[in-house]
Design a protein around this motif. Structure first.
Motif, PDB file in Angstrom:
ATOM      1  N   HIS A  95      64.762  43.733  34.481  1.00 56.91           N
ATOM      2  CA  HIS A  95      64.057  43.493  33.223  1.00 56.91           C
ATOM      3  C   HIS A  95      64.545  42.220  32.536  1.00 56.91           C
ATOM      4  N   GLY A  96      65.148  41.327  33.297  1.00 59.05           N
ATOM      5  CA  GLY A  96      65.540  40.036  32.757  1.00 59.05           C
ATOM      6  C   GLY A  96      66.849  40.013  32.001  1.00 59.05           C
ATOM      7  N   VAL A  97      67.608  41.100  32.055  1.00 61.73           N
ATOM      8  CA  VAL A  97      68.892  41.125  31.340  1.00 61.73           C
ATOM      9  C   VAL A  97      69.899  40.271  32.103  1.00 61.73           C
ATOM     10  N   ILE A  98      70.487  39.312  31.405  1.00 63.38           N
ATOM     11  CA  ILE A  98      71.483  38.429  32.028  1.00 63.38           C
ATOM     12  C   ILE A  98      72.907  38.794  31.613  1.00 63.38           C
ATOM     13  N   TYR A  99      73.025  39.641  30.588  1.00 65.97           N
ATOM     14  CA  TYR A  99      74.352  40.060  30.130  1.00 65.97           C
ATOM     15  C   TYR A  99      74.210  41.395  29.421  1.00 65.97           C
ATOM     16  N   THR A 100      75.125  42.300  29.720  1.00 67.06           N
ATOM     17  CA  THR A 100      75.101  43.595  29.039  1.00 67.06           C
ATOM     18  C   THR A 100      76.523  44.054  28.742  1.00 67.06           C
ATOM     19  N   GLU A 101      76.668  44.765  27.631  1.00 61.97           N
ATOM     20  CA  GLU A 101      77.947  45.367  27.286  1.00 61.97           C
ATOM     21  C   GLU A 101      77.792  46.873  27.337  1.00 61.97           C
ATOM     22  N   PHE A 102      78.658  47.499  28.104  1.00 63.15           N
ATOM     23  CA  PHE A 102      78.603  48.946  28.313  1.00 63.15           C
ATOM     24  C   PHE A 102      79.603  49.659  27.420  1.00 63.15           C
ATOM     25  N   PHE A 103      79.162  50.767  26.831  1.00 62.93           N
ATOM     26  CA  PHE A 103      80.099  51.718  26.245  1.00 62.93           C
ATOM     27  C   PHE A 103      80.576  52.629  27.367  1.00 62.93           C
ATOM     28  N   VAL A 104      81.869  52.631  27.613  1.00 60.19           N
ATOM     29  CA  VAL A 104      82.458  53.452  28.670  1.00 60.19           C
ATOM     30  C   VAL A 104      83.541  54.330  28.051  1.00 60.19           C
ATOM     31  N   SER A 105      83.593  55.587  28.459  1.00 63.99           N
ATOM     32  CA  SER A 105      84.444  56.571  27.793  1.00 63.99           C
ATOM     33  C   SER A 105      85.493  57.149  28.738  1.00 63.99           C
ATOM     34  N   PRO A 106      86.768  56.828  28.546  1.00 56.86           N
ATOM     35  CA  PRO A 106      87.814  57.450  29.344  1.00 56.86           C
ATOM     36  C   PRO A 106      87.810  58.973  29.254  1.00 56.86           C
ATOM     37  N   ASP A 107      87.234  59.536  28.203  1.00 59.84           N
ATOM     38  CA  ASP A 107      87.107  60.994  28.108  1.00 59.84           C
ATOM     39  C   ASP A 107      86.355  61.549  29.321  1.00 59.84           C
ATOM     40  N   PHE A 108      85.381  60.803  29.817  1.00 61.16           N
ATOM     41  CA  PHE A 108      84.601  61.227  30.973  1.00 61.16           C
ATOM     42  C   PHE A 108      85.183  60.701  32.289  1.00 61.16           C
ATOM     43  N   CYS A 109      86.160  59.829  32.182  1.00 59.08           N
ATOM     44  CA  CYS A 109      86.719  59.166  33.374  1.00 59.08           C
ATOM     45  C   CYS A 109      88.206  59.489  33.500  1.00 59.08           C
ATOM     46  N   GLY A 110      88.496  60.699  33.918  1.00 59.52           N
ATOM     47  CA  GLY A 110      89.880  61.091  34.113  1.00 59.52           C
ATOM     48  C   GLY A 110      90.526  61.730  32.909  1.00 59.52           C
ATOM     49  N   GLY A 111      89.717  62.185  31.946  1.00 64.39           N
ATOM     50  CA  GLY A 111      90.269  62.905  30.799  1.00 64.39           C
ATOM     51  C   GLY A 111      91.181  62.088  29.928  1.00 64.39           C
ATOM     52  N   ALA A 142      75.823  39.388  34.158  1.00 56.70           N
ATOM     53  CA  ALA A 142      77.222  39.539  33.750  1.00 56.70           C
ATOM     54  C   ALA A 142      77.350  40.774  32.863  1.00 56.70           C
ATOM     55  N   SER A 143      78.563  41.307  32.772  1.00 56.74           N
ATOM     56  CA  SER A 143      78.765  42.491  31.930  1.00 56.74           C
ATOM     57  C   SER A 143      80.208  42.561  31.459  1.00 56.74           C
ATOM     58  N   ARG A 144      80.401  43.348  30.411  1.00 51.23           N
ATOM     59  CA  ARG A 144      81.728  43.655  29.886  1.00 51.23           C
ATOM     60  C   ARG A 144      81.742  45.115  29.436  1.00 51.23           C
ATOM     61  N   GLY A 145      82.939  45.675  29.251  1.00 56.68           N
ATOM     62  CA  GLY A 145      83.072  47.066  28.852  1.00 56.68           C
ATOM     63  C   GLY A 145      83.687  47.222  27.472  1.00 56.68           C
ATOM     64  N   ILE A 146      83.136  48.155  26.709  1.00 53.27           N
ATOM     65  CA  ILE A 146      83.670  48.526  25.405  1.00 53.27           C
ATOM     66  C   ILE A 146      84.141  49.977  25.508  1.00 53.27           C
ATOM     67  N   VAL A 147      85.439  50.173  25.508  1.00 53.17           N
ATOM     68  CA  VAL A 147      85.978  51.535  25.588  1.00 53.17           C
ATOM     69  C   VAL A 147      85.590  52.279  24.308  1.00 53.17           C
ATOM     70  N   THR A 148      85.076  53.490  24.482  1.00 54.00           N
ATOM     71  CA  THR A 148      84.473  54.204  23.368  1.00 54.00           C
ATOM     72  C   THR A 148      85.055  55.601  23.225  1.00 54.00           C
ATOM     73  N   CYS A 149      85.574  55.891  22.040  1.00 55.54           N
ATOM     74  CA  CYS A 149      85.975  57.265  21.744  1.00 55.54           C
ATOM     75  C   CYS A 149      84.746  58.039  21.262  1.00 55.54           C
ATOM     76  N   ILE A 150      84.806  59.354  21.370  1.00 52.27           N
ATOM     77  CA  ILE A 150      83.680  60.225  21.036  1.00 52.27           C
ATOM     78  C   ILE A 150      83.966  60.911  19.707  1.00 52.27           C
ATOM     79  N   ARG A 151      83.181  60.597  18.697  1.00 57.15           N
ATOM     80  CA  ARG A 151      83.493  61.042  17.343  1.00 57.15           C
ATOM     81  C   ARG A 151      83.600  62.555  17.224  1.00 57.15           C
ATOM     82  N   HIS A 152      82.676  63.283  17.845  1.00 58.17           N
ATOM     83  CA  HIS A 152      82.708  64.739  17.679  1.00 58.17           C
ATOM     84  C   HIS A 152      83.773  65.411  18.539  1.00 58.17           C
ATOM     85  N   PHE A 153      84.514  64.636  19.332  1.00 61.41           N
ATOM     86  CA  PHE A 153      85.690  65.190  20.002  1.00 61.41           C
ATOM     87  C   PHE A 153      86.899  65.207  19.067  1.00 61.41           C
TER      88      PHE A 153
END
Length: 330
Positions: free
Chosen positions: A84-100, A127-138
């Motif tokens: 869809h033509g995206v040349i850069y994206t930033e992902f919200f990634v959650s360590p809560d889901f990746c190894g607790g 291109a992409s980058r990651g934004i580590v994200t905590c989960i508020r309702h946790f």
């Protein structure tokens, strides 16, 4: 003008929330996990409202069990975005889901995701980058080990820290310890605010967390003095119009405040949030903005430039992305 072909930058995309339903169904079958309840008859995700959406999101994420699963997910999502033509994206990634939120386990997940992202950039030009994200309702206590994961892996692909989840739980300031930890590690900061929590949640995010971007932020339109503060402090909004419409924040596109905010001078960007859940893509978001508000190529170029300026990436990456934006007529 082909809206699909316009170069796009997306700053607000939840990695698990971008998972194609077919990928999640396939993984569930491979692992003999029954999550059929989260799908409609047509195979799409099934949810009633925002709170139910969060539970469906977490059920779908439950089939992602290993670093290899996350590498597959990263590849699938970047392929879809690039189409869809995206040349850069930033992902919200959650360590809560990746190894607790265990730092050692998180490093393994992150390595797999980063390898997949590097391959996608080489093969697809996204291109992409990651934004580590905590989960508020946790809760605030769960946010602290997540922030430690972020701090321990800051630099390279991980460039930001943020918070998502249910805005009705607690206050932004309850998570200040975690945001301070991330800030001290050199990470850039954003948080979900003004999607459900009204202007109060925006004010708390600015006062208590001192973020430079806001996820959504659109309900700030209810307080024009606060709108002016966003302008004065150069705060950028990660606006996800299609998400807001589907979840009922606003009843229809012509009632969405993105145009009013932009006309007043607020810096806005456009993202999809959790695209398969909301039956959207970056192309569809652009098409709706063109249809409802009359946006033209020059408008889309402006919001792409805003996203580029606000992106949590290094100067060299920004320079390469700027060259791609220049290649398209305004």
């Amino acid at each position: 003008m082909s809206l699909r072909d316009l170069p796009k930058l997306e700053l607000h995309l939840h990695l698990e929330g971008a998972a194609p339903p077919s990928l999640i169904r396939g993984m569930a079958k491979e692992k003999s996990v029954d999550i059929s309840r989260v799908f409609c008859e047509d195979g799409s995700y099934d949810f009633r409202d925002f709170v139910h959406f969060l539970s469906v999101y977490e059920a779908a994420t439950s089939v992602l069990k290993s670093p290899e699963d996350y590498a597959r997910l990263m590849t699938a999502v970047l392929e879809e975005s690039a189409s869809h033509g995206v040349i850069y994206t930033e992902f919200f990634v959650s360590p809560d889901f990746c190894g607790g939120s265990d730092v050692t386990a998180w490093r393994e997940y992150l390595h797999a995701m980063e390898e997949a992202a590097t391959r996608a950039e080489a093969q697809l030009g996204i291109a992409s980058r990651g934004i580590v994200t905590c989960i508020r309702h946790f809760g605030p206590d769960k946010a602290k080990p997540t922030a430690l994961c972020a701090a321990e892996t800051a630099g390279g692909w991980i460039t930001g820290f943020g918070m998502g989840g249910d805005e009705s739980v607690g206050h932004q300031g309850d998570y200040a310890y975690s945001f301070d930890m991330a800030r001290e590690a050199g990470l850039r900061l954003t948080t979900h605010a003004g999607e459900w929590g009204g202007p109060t949640s925006v004010r708390e995010a600015l006062d208590d967390l001192k973020v430079e971007r806001l996820g959504h932020g659109v309900q700030v339109i209810q307080d024009l003095a606060l709108v002016d503060r966003l302008i004065e402090e150069d705060i950028v909004l990660e606006v996800c119009p299609g998400s807001n419409i589907v979840l009922g924040v606003y009843p229809k596109w012509d009632r969405h405040p993105i145009q009013a905010l932009r006309e007043r001078g607020v810096k806005v960007t456009v993202s999809t949030d959790d695209p398969p859940f909301f039956h959207t893509t970056m192309t569809r978001e652009y098409e709706q903005l063109a249809r409802v508000f009359g946006w033209r190529a020059s408008d889309f170029h402006e919001i792409s430039q805003t996203a580029l300026d606000a992106a949590f990436c290094d100067a060299d990456t920004k320079a390469r992305l700027a060259d791609k934006l220049k290649d398209h007529p305004q």
